[in-house]
Motif scaffolding. Structure first.
Motif, mmCIF file in Angstrom:
data_model
loop_
_atom_site.group_PDB
_atom_site.id
_atom_site.type_symbol
_atom_site.label_atom_id
_atom_site.label_comp_id
_atom_site.label_asym_id
_atom_site.label_seq_id
_atom_site.Cartn_x
_atom_site.Cartn_y
_atom_site.Cartn_z
ATOM 1 N N GLN A 43 0.847 -1.207 0.000
ATOM 2 C CA GLN A 43 0.000 0.000 0.000
ATOM 3 C C GLN A 43 0.881 1.256 0.000
ATOM 4 O O GLN A 43 0.616 2.203 -0.737
ATOM 5 N N GLN A 44 1.926 1.243 0.821
ATOM 6 C CA GLN A 44 2.822 2.398 0.900
ATOM 7 C C GLN A 44 3.529 2.638 -0.430
ATOM 8 O O GLN A 44 3.614 3.767 -0.918
ATOM 9 N N ARG A 45 4.016 1.587 -1.027
ATOM 10 C CA ARG A 45 4.722 1.696 -2.319
ATOM 11 C C ARG A 45 3.796 2.260 -3.399
ATOM 12 O O ARG A 45 4.186 3.136 -4.174
ATOM 13 N N LEU A 46 2.561 1.755 -3.454
ATOM 14 C CA LEU A 46 1.598 2.240 -4.447
ATOM 15 C C LEU A 46 1.256 3.710 -4.206
ATOM 16 O O LEU A 46 1.145 4.494 -5.159
ATOM 17 N N ALA A 47 1.092 4.096 -2.935
ATOM 18 C CA ALA A 47 0.777 5.498 -2.615
ATOM 19 C C ALA A 47 1.930 6.406 -3.028
ATOM 20 O O ALA A 47 1.704 7.504 -3.561
#
Length: 110
Positions: free
Chosen positions: A87-91
Motif C-alpha cells: 500500500q505504501q509503495r503504491l501510494a
C-alpha cells in the motif's frame, strides 16, 4: 460420385486480442482494468520479497478493490504480511488507495 469442388481459402481475419477488446465498449473497460491491475503489481513489485514475487499474480481490479492471487496458502500468508508495504509503495507512486484482497489461486494443469 464426383469429388466436391475445392473452395478458395477464406481470408484470415485475425485481430490481436487487445485490439478486439479495445474496440468493444464493454470489453474495452475490462482490458483497461486488466492493464491497471498488471501495472499495479509491477509498481508494487519492489515491496515483495524476491522469492515471493514469483508466486504472486495480479487479479481482478474492480470498484470493491484489487485482488492479488497467491499460488499457495503459505505464499498468501506471507503476502498478507507485505500488504502495508505494498500500500505504501503504491501510494508513493501515485496510485489511488484501494482495498487489497489476497486469494489463493492454484492453477490446475491437465
Amino acid at each position: 460420385m464426383k469429388p466436391l469442388p475445392r473452395r478458395a481459402p477464406l481470408p484470415r481475419l485475425s485481430v490481436p486480442m487487445a485490439d478486439a477488446l479495445a474496440g468493444h465498449e464493454g470489453l474495452g473497460s475490462l482490458l483497461q482494468r486488466i492493464q491497471a491491475s498488471n501495472a499495479r503489481l509491477a509498481a508494487a513489485g519492489a515491496a515483495l520479497p524476491a522469492g515471493l514475487a514469483a508466486h504472486v499474480s495480479a487479479g481482478p481490479l474492480d470498484e470493491n478493490g484489487w485482488t492479488l492471487l497467491a499460488r499457495s496458502g503459505s505464499a498468501a500468508a506471507k503476502l498478507r504480511q507485505c500488504l502495508p508495504g505494498i500500500q505504501q509503495r503504491l501510494a508513493q507512486q501515485g496510485w489511488p488507495e484501494v482495498a487489497i484482497r489476497v486469494k489463493v489461486h492454484v492453477s490446475r494443469e491437465v
